[in-house]
Every structure is written in structure tokens, then in C-alpha cells.
Design a protein around this motif. Structure first.
Motif, short mmCIF file in Angstrom:
data_model
loop_
_atom_site.label_atom_id
_atom_site.label_comp_id
_atom_site.label_asym_id
_atom_site.label_seq_id
_atom_site.Cartn_x
_atom_site.Cartn_y
_atom_site.Cartn_z
N LEU A 67 19.23 33.43 -33.01
CA LEU A 67 18.76 34.80 -32.81
C LEU A 67 18.15 35.05 -31.44
N ILE A 68 18.07 33.99 -30.60
CA ILE A 68 17.42 34.18 -29.30
C ILE A 68 18.24 35.15 -28.45
N GLU A 69 17.51 35.92 -27.68
CA GLU A 69 18.11 36.97 -26.86
C GLU A 69 18.61 36.39 -25.55
N PRO A 70 19.73 36.92 -25.01
CA PRO A 70 20.21 36.45 -23.71
C PRO A 70 19.23 36.86 -22.60
N VAL A 71 19.24 36.10 -21.51
CA VAL A 71 18.26 36.33 -20.46
C VAL A 71 18.89 36.70 -19.12
N GLU A 72 20.18 37.00 -19.09
CA GLU A 72 20.85 37.26 -17.82
C GLU A 72 20.22 38.44 -17.09
N GLY A 73 20.07 38.27 -15.76
CA GLY A 73 19.66 39.34 -14.89
C GLY A 73 18.24 39.84 -15.04
N ARG A 74 17.43 39.16 -15.77
CA ARG A 74 16.05 39.61 -15.96
C ARG A 74 15.09 38.61 -15.35
N ARG A 75 13.98 39.09 -14.88
CA ARG A 75 12.90 38.20 -14.47
C ARG A 75 12.10 37.92 -15.73
N TYR A 76 11.80 36.69 -15.97
CA TYR A 76 11.11 36.35 -17.19
C TYR A 76 10.36 35.04 -17.02
#
Length: 158
Positions: free
Chosen positions: A94-103
Motif C-alpha cells: 500500500l505504500i505510495e510512490p515517491v517520484e518527483g517529490r521532495r520527501y
């Protein structure tokens, strides 16, 4: 502040690798690397109920009682470890994708695979996995060192 809130009006859960309430928080759990704990400050909220349900799988109706620094047996600690490992397995898809984000990130190495976890507020499943992993690691440490795992629950208002 955390210790004061938990002592005076706990209404929460603490899972720790050492007894919690007989120690000075600032010199032990706050500064000592060997002291580890996980806490939920309000069991009346969704996450509190979620963790109570996981603990109920091991402790049964005892989670409806109020107690501080309840030492688990080796068998109960093994069960806690298994319950939270299984919960990680169920939550990972269920983890969310992280592309293109600062995190803020964290890498979870789990069963031969690495997962890039986004720990920002837009990724609640990744944050949940980090919490589940922390509890599982506390159980793992207690088992490896043959010491009890401690649970405290104050459910008076639940």
C-alpha cells in the motif's frame, strides 16, 4: 512533555524494551540509546484502536485494562514480533510512490528487498510501516537479549 502527558493523563499505549514508569524519562529514554519505546498518546483515535487490535491478538481482553510496565513473556514477545511482521507484509503493497517529490526518506530492508519509504504527511502508509518496524525491532531486541518487553495501557476513557 511526553512523559508528563503520559504519566498525568496517559490514555495511550507505550511499548518499550525496558520498564518505563520507574525511570526518569530525560536521562533514560530521551538520551540513552539502549532505551527504546513506541507510544500512541490517544487510543480513542483510529491509530490507537489499530494498535490495540494488534495487541489484542496476543493479550486478549487484557488490553481493555489499565496497567503500567506489564512485562511480556518470551512467548508473548515472539507473538508480538510475528503480529507486527505480518502487518508490515500486509501494509508494504500500500505504500505510495515517491517520484518527483521532495520527501524525508527512510530505506527499509525487508526480506531481501529494499523499499524507499516516503515519511512525509502525504505518505501515511510509509509512516505506519516505520512505526510497525520500530515495534517489531523492540520485540526482536528483547528476544535476542532474553529480557522482557514492556507494555503500558491506559484505556479508562476508551
Amino acid at each position: 512533555m511526553l512523559k508528563l502527558n503520559l504519566l498525568n493523563n496517559m490514555n495511550g499505549i507505550i511499548i518499550s524494551n525496558n520498564s518505563f514508569f520507574d525511570k526518569d524519562y530525560w536521562t533514560t529514554f530521551c538520551k540513552g540509546d539502549q532505551y527504546k519505546f513506541f507510544s500512541i498518546n490517544d487510543i480513542t483515535q483510529f491509530l490507537g484502536a489499530f494498535y490495540l487490535d494488534r495487541l489484542r491478538e496476543v493479550l486478549g481482553n487484557k488490553v481493555d485494562e489499565t496497567f503500567k510496565d506489564f512485562p511480556l513473556t518470551k512467548e508473548q514477545t515472539e507473538q508480538i514480533k510475528t503480529v507486527f511482521e505480518n502487518q508490515i507484509d500486509m501494509t508494504l503493497p500500500l505504500i505510495e510512490p515517491v517520484e518527483g517529490r521532495r520527501y524525508k526518506s527512510w530505506t527499509l530492508d525487508w526480506k531481501g528487498k529494499s523499499y524507499d519509504m516516503n515519511l512525509s504527511l502525504i505518505s501515511p502508509q510509509s509512516m505506519k510501516i516505520q512505526e510497525l518496524y520500530k515495534i517489531m525491532k523492540i520485540a526482536e531486541e528483547c528476544l535476542a537479549e532474553s529480557k522482557p518487553m514492556y507494555i503500558s495501557i491506559d484505556s479508562l476513557d476508551f
